[in-house]
Enzyme design. Structure first.
Site, PDB file in Angstrom:
ATOM      1  N   TYR A 438      39.712  41.867  40.208  1.00 10.65           N
ATOM      2  CA  TYR A 438      40.816  41.169  39.855  1.00 10.65           C
ATOM      3  C   TYR A 438      41.026  41.278  38.083  1.00 10.65           C
ATOM      4  CZ  TYR A 438      37.681  36.627  39.352  1.00 10.65           C
ATOM      5  OH  TYR A 438      36.732  35.998  39.119  1.00 10.65           O
ATOM      6  N   GLU A 439      42.131  40.577  37.796  1.00 13.38           N
ATOM      7  CA  GLU A 439      42.458  40.589  36.159  1.00 13.38           C
ATOM      8  C   GLU A 439      42.605  41.985  35.894  1.00 13.38           C
ATOM      9  OE1 GLU A 439      43.558  37.347  35.428  1.00 13.38           O
ATOM     10  OE2 GLU A 439      44.227  38.975  34.199  1.00 13.38           O
TER      11      GLU A 439
END
Ligand SMILES: Cc1cc2nc3c(=O)[nH]c(=O)nc-3n(C[C@H](O)[C@H](O)[C@H](O)COP(=O)(O)OP(=O)(O)OC[C@H]3O[C@@H](n4cnc5c(N)ncnc54)[C@H](O)[C@@H]3O)c2cc1C
Length: 594
Positions: A438-439
């Protein structure tokens, strides 16, 4: 095994890698001194160990649940969050104007490591609120700031980040959530977002969603994306909470790890449209979201450090207790604690060294953030902002990759018990696996490093950084200390490999961009190894200057181990960058699709 915040290690990294004394002397920290920093970190350590850590296993086993359309967090979560807010922890690094404590980013980063080590799933909630605060502060209208920032800074309301849609993950240009202008200047939002962390929960009265959406006349792709603030509950002009907005949590994902962090499917505008307020300018939302994402990327890198630290602490404790086999020193009729076996010692050294190198990279990135925000000289601020841009993908991807690696070594040190849930090693391993995803996946971080950050200012930003690493190597070599072993030589080779790979990529980007992109992931790893190794060497130099530390001082041993055992991969990685593209791209996509 209970978690103990590594206050001394963090302070050591702050002082040696991040140059804390210089920051203080130069006035960048605006009067915050070393004693204050240590006291805040130690206090954060107590809160993490006493309040957050005891909920970590419960959170994993119970998970957050969707009950009658509302998310219910695990037992104890709401109370712990209330204590976190009451303690003033949420506003540690936030501006004073909105009720924050305005402490430097290096302090907020160190504290975040502690929350995440103690309880990663809990720490994710403030992580996103902090990113939302940064974005609003930078680009929100005065009215939006006045209405939302004080409660977000205090933690009374939390924030979320809504980018992802089923068909738009890494490629945000594909997103379809719609925004319609209203005569009163507000907007109505319609669409579905997936994977939204803490999209709903009962810990606060309101949740402030930052949502990317597209206006009807927006240009296609990433140039046509706007950012909207969409509160869960509408706020009346007097600041009190009014009607429920048209936003609901339609489902929760079942996940490999971070079970307590609710990962929500969010529906906007199932009735008349969710009321939204524009943040920044129409069609320029991605620029604003990048403010939030850059802060969040460093914060996710810190999550990697945090889990690596936790895994290391657990593995070291287990290795002292568990007895198997014998060594030359074992008394007759007894078994040796496994920590005495050479292979386990190597494993523990690997865990320690990778963790400390990644921590140093993250704290240096935080340090540059402080300079970029607080230095008086505009040129100094601009140079530091470029440094932050260069280091952010490395801090995110290197730290989260090593977070996974250290977690898997942690399971291995536990033997069969590592695979059994009771020891907690397995939870760290499961929780860590999301971090490289994620990110912005780590593959996307590597591409960002190679295609956007290396070319910054015609390559001068990266070149100046590498020259700085080289200067530390010269110091190590010149120190001529026998206990440094071959540290100077090995790290010198690693930095030279980084310089060569950077040069090669610089011209490959012009001539054969695909070959450059094929080398992006090994290049980012090479960058992390060279930078991390040099920061540990700075720690070793400082320890060596301190006579009392002696040759066996931990910083020297860890730095030397890193240089002689881990940084030695640099040459191979450089070869993969400069000579590996042809074979990486040898099989056509069709041949890889069967
Ligand atoms: C637990 C969890 C929490 C999350 N929280 C949030 C949140 O709060 N808010 C939010 O908006 N999102 C959130 N996400 C979404 C997350 O950010 C995305 O999953 C991530 O960005 C990857 O997107 P994707 O899943 O669509 O993968 P894809 O984009 O489909 O990528 C699949 C693979 O292809 C690679 N790839 C994709 N494009 C390229 C390219 N151009 N070049 C090279 N390789 C490429 C990727 O690196 C990856 O390995 C969360 C996800 C999870 C699982």
């Amino acid at each position: 095994m209970t978690y103990q915040a590594p206050v001394d290690d963090i302070m050591h990294a702050l002082k040696t890698a991040a140059g804390l004394d210089g920051l203080i002397a130069g006035g960048v920290l605006e009067g915050v001194d070393e004693d204050t920093i240590r006291a805040v970190i130690a206090e954060a350590g107590k809160f993490g160990a006493e309040v957050l850590e005891p909920l970590d296993t419960i959170g994993d086993r119970t998970g957050s649940r969707l009950v009658d359309g509302k998310v219910v967090t695990p037992p104890g979560w709401k109370e712990a969050y209330a204590r976190y807010v009451a303690g003033g922890w949420n506003g540690l690094g936030a501006p004073e104007a909105w009720g924050g404590q305005h402490l430097p980013q290096v302090v907020a980063t160190a504290a975040a490591e502690i929350w995440d080590s103690a309880n990663l799933a809990f720490g994710l909630c403030p992580l996103l609120t902090h990113g939302a605060i940064d974005a609003l502060e930078a680009q929100g209208s005065e009215a939006l700031k006045r209405t939302y920032l004080p409660k977000m800074v205090s933690g009374e309301w939390t924030g979320t980040m809504n980018l992802t849609e089923p068909h738009a993950g890494s490629d945000l240009g594909a997103l379809r959530t719609r925004a319609e202008r209203q005569p009163d200047g507000t907007y109505r939002i319609f669409g579905t977002k997936i994977f939204i962390t803490y999209g709903d929960h009962e810990m606060t009265d309101n949740i402030i969603h930052l949502v990317l959406a597209r206006l009807p006349d927006a240009p296609p792709g990433t140039r046509g994306i706007s950012l909207f603030l969409v509160p869960k509950v509408l706020v009346d002009p007097d600041g009190s909470l009014g009607a429920r907005n048209d936003v609901t949590c339609a489902g929760l994902e079942h996940k490999l790890g971070i079970h307590a962090s609710p990962t929500c499917v969010m529906k906007y505008g199932e009735k008349d449209g969710a009321v939204g307020y524009l943040v920044g300018e129409e069609n320029r939302g991605l620029n604003v979201m990048f403010i939030m994402m850059n802060a969040a990327r460093l914060a996710v890198g810190v999550q990697g450090v945090a889990l690596a630290e936790r895994a290391t602490q657990r593995a070291m404790a287990y290795a002292r207790e568990r007895r198997q086999g014998r060594t030359a020193a074992t008394r007759a009729g007894e078994m040796a604690p496994i920590v005495e076996h050479a292979d386990i010692r190597r494993s523990l050294m690997t865990m320690k060294a990778l963790t400390q190198a990644a921590r140093a990279i993250c704290l240096v990135t935080a340090r540059e953030t402080d300079i970029a925000r607080r230095a008086k000289d505009p040129a100094e601020r601009a140079a530091a902002a470029n440094r932050v841009a260069l280091l952010t993908p490395v801090a995110k991807a290197f730290s989260t990759d090593i977070g996974c690696e250290v977690a898997t070594i942690g399971v291995q040190v536990h033997g069969g018990m590592g695979f059994i849930e009771e020891t907690g090693a397995a939870q760290i391993y499961r929780d860590a696996r999301i971090l490289p995803i994620y990110e912005g996946t780590n593959g996307i971080q590597a591409l960002d490093l190679v295609t956007r950050k290396l070319p910054l200012e015609g390559g001068k930003v990266a070149a100046a950084y590498i020259a700085e690493l080289m200067r530390t190597m010269e110091e190590v070599r010149a120190s001529n200390r026998p206990e440094f072993g071959r540290m100077g030589e090995r790290l010198g080779e690693a930095v030279a490999a980084l310089a060569e790979a950077s040069r090669w990529l610089g011209s490959a980007l012009q001539q054969s961009p695909e070959a450059a992109m094929a080398g992006a992931t090994p290049y980012l790893r090479l960058f992390g190894l060279a930078a991390g190794g040099v920061y540990l060497a700075r720690g070793a130099l400082a320890a060596a200057r301190d006579d009392a530390a002696g040759a066996a001082a931990q910083p020297i041993a860890v730095a030397r181990f890193f240089a002689e055992n881990l940084a030695t991969a640099a040459g191979g990685l450089k070869d993969a960058v400069v000579g590996g593209a042809d074979s990486a791209l040898m099989l056509a996509p069709e041949a890889l699709s069967a």
